[in-house]
Design a protein around this motif. Structure first.
Motif, PDB file in Angstrom:
ATOM      1  N   GLN A  58       0.829  -1.209   0.000  1.00 22.62           N
ATOM      2  CA  GLN A  58       0.000   0.000   0.000  1.00 22.62           C
ATOM      3  C   GLN A  58       0.863   1.260   0.000  1.00 22.62           C
ATOM      4  O   GLN A  58       0.585   2.214  -0.723  1.00 22.62           O
ATOM      5  CB  GLN A  58      -0.936   0.005   1.220  1.00 22.62           C
ATOM      6  N   GLY A  59       1.906   1.276   0.816  1.00 24.46           N
ATOM      7  CA  GLY A  59       2.786   2.438   0.851  1.00 24.46           C
ATOM      8  C   GLY A  59       3.490   2.669  -0.473  1.00 24.46           C
ATOM      9  O   GLY A  59       3.616   3.812  -0.934  1.00 24.46           O
ATOM     10  N   SER A  60       3.933   1.598  -1.112  1.00 18.29           N
ATOM     11  CA  SER A  60       4.580   1.736  -2.416  1.00 18.29           C
ATOM     12  C   SER A  60       3.593   2.233  -3.462  1.00 18.29           C
ATOM     13  O   SER A  60       3.934   3.069  -4.301  1.00 18.29           O
ATOM     14  CB  SER A  60       5.173   0.401  -2.857  1.00 18.29           C
ATOM     15  N   PHE A  61       2.360   1.739  -3.395  1.00 18.57           N
ATOM     16  CA  PHE A  61       1.333   2.211  -4.328  1.00 18.57           C
ATOM     17  C   PHE A  61       1.067   3.696  -4.135  1.00 18.57           C
ATOM     18  O   PHE A  61       0.978   4.456  -5.109  1.00 18.57           O
ATOM     19  CB  PHE A  61       0.035   1.412  -4.142  1.00 18.57           C
ATOM     20  N   MET A  62       0.951   4.125  -2.874  1.00 20.10           N
ATOM     21  CA  MET A  62       0.688   5.537  -2.603  1.00 20.10           C
ATOM     22  C   MET A  62       1.849   6.412  -3.075  1.00 20.10           C
ATOM     23  O   MET A  62       1.631   7.482  -3.652  1.00 20.10           O
ATOM     24  CB  MET A  62       0.430   5.736  -1.109  1.00 20.10           C
ATOM     25  N   HIS A  63       3.072   5.966  -2.851  1.00 18.95           N
ATOM     26  CA  HIS A  63       4.245   6.721  -3.296  1.00 18.95           C
ATOM     27  C   HIS A  63       4.281   6.803  -4.820  1.00 18.95           C
ATOM     28  O   HIS A  63       4.560   7.854  -5.393  1.00 18.95           O
ATOM     29  CB  HIS A  63       5.520   6.070  -2.767  1.00 18.95           C
ATOM     30  N   THR A  64       3.989   5.688  -5.471  1.00 21.41           N
ATOM     31  CA  THR A  64       3.995   5.655  -6.934  1.00 21.41           C
ATOM     32  C   THR A  64       2.935   6.584  -7.492  1.00 21.41           C
ATOM     33  O   THR A  64       3.180   7.342  -8.425  1.00 21.41           O
ATOM     34  CB  THR A  64       3.753   4.214  -7.430  1.00 21.41           C
ATOM     35  N   LYS A  65       1.754   6.525  -6.908  1.00 18.53           N
ATOM     36  CA  LYS A  65       0.654   7.378  -7.371  1.00 18.53           C
ATOM     37  C   LYS A  65       1.012   8.849  -7.205  1.00 18.53           C
ATOM     38  O   LYS A  65       0.780   9.662  -8.098  1.00 18.53           O
ATOM     39  CB  LYS A  65      -0.610   7.044  -6.590  1.00 18.53           C
ATOM     40  N   GLU A  66       1.590   9.197  -6.063  1.00 18.21           N
ATOM     41  CA  GLU A  66       1.973  10.593  -5.819  1.00 18.21           C
ATOM     42  C   GLU A  66       3.070  11.035  -6.778  1.00 18.21           C
ATOM     43  O   GLU A  66       3.071  12.166  -7.253  1.00 18.21           O
ATOM     44  CB  GLU A  66       2.422  10.782  -4.372  1.00 18.21           C
ATOM     45  N   SER A  67       4.013  10.140  -7.085  1.00 20.05           N
ATOM     46  CA  SER A  67       5.078  10.474  -8.028  1.00 20.05           C
ATOM     47  C   SER A  67       4.520  10.760  -9.413  1.00 20.05           C
ATOM     48  O   SER A  67       4.952  11.696 -10.088  1.00 20.05           O
ATOM     49  CB  SER A  67       6.092   9.338  -8.106  1.00 20.05           C
ATOM     50  N   ILE A  68       3.549   9.970  -9.830  1.00 23.80           N
ATOM     51  CA  ILE A  68       2.930  10.173 -11.140  1.00 23.80           C
ATOM     52  C   ILE A  68       2.180  11.497 -11.155  1.00 23.80           C
ATOM     53  O   ILE A  68       2.288  12.274 -12.123  1.00 23.80           O
ATOM     54  CB  ILE A  68       1.997   8.996 -11.484  1.00 23.80           C
ATOM     55  N   LEU A  69       1.428  11.787 -10.095  1.00 22.27           N
ATOM     56  CA  LEU A  69       0.684  13.052 -10.032  1.00 22.27           C
ATOM     57  C   LEU A  69       1.627  14.248 -10.011  1.00 22.27           C
ATOM     58  O   LEU A  69       1.358  15.266 -10.659  1.00 22.27           O
ATOM     59  CB  LEU A  69      -0.225  13.063  -8.803  1.00 22.27           C
ATOM     60  N   ALA A  70       2.732  14.141  -9.283  1.00 25.49           N
ATOM     61  CA  ALA A  70       3.697  15.243  -9.231  1.00 25.49           C
ATOM     62  C   ALA A  70       4.321  15.482 -10.602  1.00 25.49           C
ATOM     63  O   ALA A  70       4.517  16.637 -11.009  1.00 25.49           O
ATOM     64  CB  ALA A  70       4.776  14.940  -8.198  1.00 25.49           C
ATOM     65  N   ARG A  71       4.612  14.410 -11.315  1.00 26.13           N
ATOM     66  CA  ARG A  71       5.175  14.552 -12.654  1.00 26.13           C
ATOM     67  C   ARG A  71       4.171  15.210 -13.596  1.00 26.13           C
ATOM     68  O   ARG A  71       4.528  16.079 -14.395  1.00 26.13           O
ATOM     69  CB  ARG A  71       5.590  13.191 -13.194  1.00 26.13           C
ATOM     70  N   GLU A  72       2.901  14.824 -13.505  1.00 23.51           N
ATOM     71  CA  GLU A  72       1.864  15.432 -14.350  1.00 23.51           C
ATOM     72  C   GLU A  72       1.690  16.905 -14.017  1.00 23.51           C
ATOM     73  O   GLU A  72       1.518  17.730 -14.917  1.00 23.51           O
ATOM     74  CB  GLU A  72       0.542  14.681 -14.171  1.00 23.51           C
ATOM     75  N   ARG A  73       1.747  17.258 -12.724  1.00 22.44           N
ATOM     76  CA  ARG A  73       1.646  18.672 -12.342  1.00 22.44           C
ATOM     77  C   ARG A  73       2.811  19.483 -12.884  1.00 22.44           C
ATOM     78  O   ARG A  73       2.651  20.625 -13.314  1.00 22.44           O
ATOM     79  CB  ARG A  73       1.583  18.800 -10.824  1.00 22.44           C
ATOM     80  N   ALA A  74       3.996  18.903 -12.860  1.00 23.51           N
ATOM     81  CA  ALA A  74       5.181  19.604 -13.370  1.00 23.51           C
ATOM     82  C   ALA A  74       5.059  19.838 -14.870  1.00 23.51           C
ATOM     83  O   ALA A  74       5.454  20.897 -15.374  1.00 23.51           O
ATOM     84  CB  ALA A  74       6.440  18.813 -13.039  1.00 23.51           C
ATOM     85  N   VAL A  75       4.533  18.867 -15.589  1.00 25.87           N
ATOM     86  CA  VAL A  75       4.367  19.020 -17.037  1.00 25.87           C
ATOM     87  C   VAL A  75       3.334  20.110 -17.325  1.00 25.87           C
ATOM     88  O   VAL A  75       3.535  20.929 -18.222  1.00 25.87           O
ATOM     89  CB  VAL A  75       3.970  17.661 -17.673  1.00 25.87           C
ATOM     90  N   LYS A  76       2.224  20.115 -16.587  1.00 21.93           N
ATOM     91  CA  LYS A  76       1.191  21.132 -16.799  1.00 21.93           C
ATOM     92  C   LYS A  76       1.712  22.519 -16.465  1.00 21.93           C
ATOM     93  O   LYS A  76       1.334  23.504 -17.092  1.00 21.93           O
ATOM     94  CB  LYS A  76      -0.030  20.815 -15.960  1.00 21.93           C
ATOM     95  N   LYS A  77       2.581  22.602 -15.450  1.00 21.47           N
ATOM     96  CA  LYS A  77       3.127  23.894 -15.043  1.00 21.47           C
ATOM     97  C   LYS A  77       4.020  24.480 -16.128  1.00 21.47           C
ATOM     98  O   LYS A  77       4.060  25.694 -16.327  1.00 21.47           O
ATOM     99  CB  LYS A  77       3.929  23.700 -13.762  1.00 21.47           C
ATOM    100  N   LYS A  78       4.734  23.618 -16.852  1.00 21.20           N
ATOM    101  CA  LYS A  78       5.613  24.088 -17.935  1.00 21.20           C
ATOM    102  C   LYS A  78       4.812  24.641 -19.096  1.00 21.20           C
ATOM    103  O   LYS A  78       5.242  25.548 -19.774  1.00 21.20           O
ATOM    104  CB  LYS A  78       6.499  22.955 -18.422  1.00 21.20           C
ATOM    105  N   ASP A  79       3.638  24.065 -19.313  1.00 18.59           N
ATOM    106  CA  ASP A  79       2.794  24.509 -20.450  1.00 18.59           C
ATOM    107  C   ASP A  79       2.115  25.761 -20.142  1.00 18.59           C
ATOM    108  O   ASP A  79       2.059  26.731 -19.986  1.00 18.59           O
ATOM    109  CB  ASP A  79       1.737  23.458 -20.773  1.00 18.59           C
TER     110      ASP A  79
END
Length: 83
Positions: free
Chosen positions: A62-83
């Motif tokens: 569960q902890g690994s899933f939560m970390h993975t999910k947060e990493s994906i969301l953070a990466r998507e936010r960073a991409v949106k911020k660049k645009d």
């Protein structure tokens, strides 16, 4: 001397996996490795894992899933911020 060499090789392998596959895939592989180890231990010894070991496996997954999910969301936010 053997434990030192195996730990060093394991550390280098983890570094290579993280470098080429990323931390998300490393986390998934880590949880899968724990599950496979648990199943193999049960098959070899013929004894079911204690409840606290099974609970720990669930918590790690569960902890690994939560970390993975947060990493994906953070990466998507960073991409949106660049645009």
């Amino acid at each position: 001397m053997v434990p030192v060499i195996t730990q060093a090789l394991g550390g280098m392998l983890v570094g290579l996996v993280t470098n080429y596959c990323g931390s998300i895939n490393k986390g998934i592989a880590f949880v899968c490795g724990l599950a496979v180890s648990a199943v193999c231990e049960c098959a070899v010894t013929g004894v079911m894992l204690p409840w606290n070991a099974l609970l720990a496996l669930v918590f790690v997954a569960q902890g690994s899933f939560m970390h993975t999910k947060e990493s994906i969301l953070a990466r998507e936010r960073a991409v949106k911020k660049k645009d």
